[in-house]
Design an enzyme around this catalytic site. Structure first.
Site, PDB file in Angstrom:
ATOM      1  N   GLY A   1     -22.414   2.254  35.504  1.00 48.07           N
ATOM      2  CA  GLY A   1     -21.626   3.131  36.360  1.00 48.07           C
ATOM      3  C   GLY A   1     -22.113   4.545  36.165  1.00 48.07           C
TER       4      GLY A   1
ATOM      5  NE  ARG B   1     -29.163   1.092  35.027  1.00 51.51           N
ATOM      6  CZ  ARG B   1     -28.121   0.643  35.724  1.00 51.51           C
ATOM      7  NH1 ARG B   1     -26.874   0.861  35.269  1.00 51.51           N
ATOM      8  NH2 ARG B   1     -28.284   0.016  36.863  1.00 51.51           N
TER       9      ARG B   1
ATOM     10  CD  GLN C   1     -23.301  -4.510  39.371  1.00 52.86           C
ATOM     11  OE1 GLN C   1     -23.534  -5.442  40.150  1.00 52.86           O
ATOM     12  NE2 GLN C   1     -24.245  -3.688  38.970  1.00 52.86           N
TER      13      GLN C   1
ATOM     14  CG  ASP D   1     -25.623   4.661  41.257  1.00 54.74           C
ATOM     15  OD1 ASP D   1     -25.217   3.968  42.215  1.00 54.74           O
ATOM     16  OD2 ASP D   1     -25.371   4.392  40.065  1.00 54.74           O
TER      17      ASP D   1
ATOM     18  CG  ASN E   1     -23.512   2.796  45.868  1.00 57.96           C
ATOM     19  OD1 ASN E   1     -23.236   3.200  44.742  1.00 57.96           O
ATOM     20  ND2 ASN E   1     -22.784   1.891  46.498  1.00 57.96           N
ATOM     21  CE  LYS E   2     -25.882  -1.717  41.521  1.00 56.04           C
ATOM     22  NZ  LYS E   2     -27.040  -1.453  40.646  1.00 56.04           N
TER      23      LYS E   2
HETATM   24  C1  LIG Z   1     -18.886   5.346  40.131  1.00 58.34           C
HETATM   25  S1  LIG Z   1     -20.555   5.122  40.312  1.00 58.34           S
HETATM   26  C2  LIG Z   1     -20.726   3.404  40.210  1.00 58.34           C
HETATM   27  C3  LIG Z   1     -22.065   2.983  40.752  1.00 58.34           C
HETATM   28  O1  LIG Z   1     -22.864   2.490  39.684  1.00 58.34           O
HETATM   29  C4  LIG Z   1     -23.213   1.153  39.978  1.00 58.34           C
HETATM   30  O2  LIG Z   1     -24.486   0.831  39.541  1.00 58.34           O
HETATM   31  P1  LIG Z   1     -24.659   0.023  38.152  1.00 58.34           P
HETATM   32  O3  LIG Z   1     -23.558  -0.991  38.073  1.00 58.34           O
HETATM   33  O4  LIG Z   1     -26.041  -0.589  38.282  1.00 58.34           O
HETATM   34  O5  LIG Z   1     -24.588   1.072  37.067  1.00 58.34           O
HETATM   35  C5  LIG Z   1     -23.131   1.063  41.482  1.00 58.34           C
HETATM   36  O6  LIG Z   1     -24.251   1.603  42.110  1.00 58.34           O
HETATM   37  C6  LIG Z   1     -21.885   1.862  41.727  1.00 58.34           C
HETATM   38  O7  LIG Z   1     -21.704   2.310  43.016  1.00 58.34           O
END
Ligand SMILES: CSC[C@H]1O[C@H](OP(=O)(O)O)[C@H](O)[C@@H]1O
Length: 371
Positions: free
Chosen positions: A55, A91, A205, A246, A256-257
């Site tokens: 996150g 990352r 997620q 992100d 974003n994801k």
């Molecule tokens: C509140 S930002 C959360 C953002 O982070 C996630 O990525 P990851 O699980 O790979 O760290 C995803 O992109 C979310 O939108």
């Protein structure tokens, strides 16, 4: 937020040991609530790389403690520089990691070495406390969108359907979350919200974390395959989309994801409002064109060819979902151009996903030259 009635943040200092920080092992959720002890920079880097902690805002906050651990061992300039770089490499896409580390280095560099460790812990604490306040403000501003939709549609439908992708809830931040904060607040004030939860392949997620969060807070939700959202939008089943991010560029492009861009395309085609919730620490003022300039993390293809879950006895299991010889490709993020984003929900309010929109809310930043 609360877990079984007990309030938690997603990262916290130990009450007895000032050099001990706790996080939840998010690779074990929702099946077990494993609390991990972090005591050194290597453990923090491992936790970020393996997504035990993930996150965008949260990895920045946890990395800040990682730097504090490193300075506890060696507070020299060389150690500060080396360990900030070491943590930054964990990352590449979430800008909050760079933002937090640069803030720590700027705060600590001017200090004499004997003061740095304690100051580092205090600054990491401050980053966490601010994140909670910022996300609460994001919730309040986003709540206005949901209130307006409910006022407009309450006579013709019995709930407000909101789709979200991935997890941008309290477990992705220090508390409250970004995309989910307005949803929690709307639910708490009695607006009948229902959330379509994208499973969010390949790390799921949504299925694992967003579903768990919403269920724990009593928010009605339904898990859907990532590919179902467009169909639901075509049939008028989605009133609003709110996602996290992100990294947002100075012109409003949104990383974003993976899969977010496809949702935005479907939303645009079906005139569904597509809003992105973010703290200002997620804005990268140094980049303009997100598709060209934002580094996209490439994770192991094994995350695509295998899935994690539990078997019928509740034991963690990892199973292959492809032929043995099949390899996977795994870009972990994509970039949604600003033209597909209805607006941004920040701690300072709502704005267009544009340079002008961001300048309105953050005039002090607008003068900064792009890199
Ligand atoms: C509140 S930002 C959360 C953002 O982070 C996630 O990525 P990851 O699980 O790979 O760290 C995803 O992109 C979310 O939108």
């Amino acid at each position: 937020m609360k877990i079984n009635g007990t309030p938690y943040r997603s990262v916290w200092r130990d009450a007895q040991d000032p050099r001990l920080v706790h996080i939840f092992d998010q690779t074990k959720l929702p099946w077990t609530l494993d609390i991990l002890d972090l005591r050194d920079v290597e453990a923090v880097a491992h936790a970020i790389r393996t997504m035990q902690v993930r996150g965008a805002p949260l990895i920045g906050a946890v990395a800040a403690y990682g730097l504090a651990f490193a300075l506890d061992d060696d507070a020299s300039d060389a150690s500060l520089e080396k360990n900030a770089a070491f943590l930054h490499e964990t990352r590449p896409t979430a800008i909050n990691l760079r933002w937090a580390l640069e803030r720590m280095v700027a705060h600590l560099s001017p200090l004499p070495t004997h003061e740095r460790a304690e100051a580092a812990y205090r600054e990491a604490d401050a980053i966490c406390d601010e994140d909670v306040k910022v996300n609460e403000a994001i919730g309040r501003h986003g709540l206005e969108l949901i209130r307006a939709l409910w006022a407009e549609r309450r006579l013709v439908q019995d709930r407000i359907n909101i789709l979200t992708h991935c997890n941008a809830g309290w477990i992705a931040t220090v508390d409250w979350g970004t995309a989910l904060a307005p949803i929690y607040m709307a639910h708490d004030e009695g607006i009948p919200v229902h959330v379509w939860v994208d499973e969010t392949r390949p790390r799921n997620q949504g299925a694992l974390l967003t579903a768990w969060e919403l269920g724990a807070h009593g928010v009605p939700h339904t898990l859907i395959a990532d590919n179902a959202g467009g169909h639901l939008m075509q049939h008028g089943e989605v009133d609003l989309i709110i996602v996290g991010t992100d990294r947002v560029t100075r012109q409003g492009d949104v990383a974003n994801k993976i899969g977010t861009y496809l949702k935005a395309l479907a939303a645009h085609d079906n005139q569904v409002p597509f809003w992105v919730a973010l703290p200002s620490s997620t804005i990268d003022w140094r980049v303009t064109d997100g598709v060209k300039e934002i580094p996209i993390e490439e994770r192991s293809g094994d995350e695509v060819t295998h899935v994690h879950g539990v078997d019928e006895q509740g034991h963690p299991a990892r199973i292959r979902v492809t032929p043995y010889e099949t390899k996977g490709a795994n870009p972990a993020f994509d970039v949604t151009p600003a033209r597909l984003v209805t607006g941004l929900i920040t701690e300072r309010g709502l704005c267009d996903a544009s340079a002008d929109g961001l300048q309105t809310l953050f005039p002090e930043q607008a003068e900064q030259p792009a890199s």
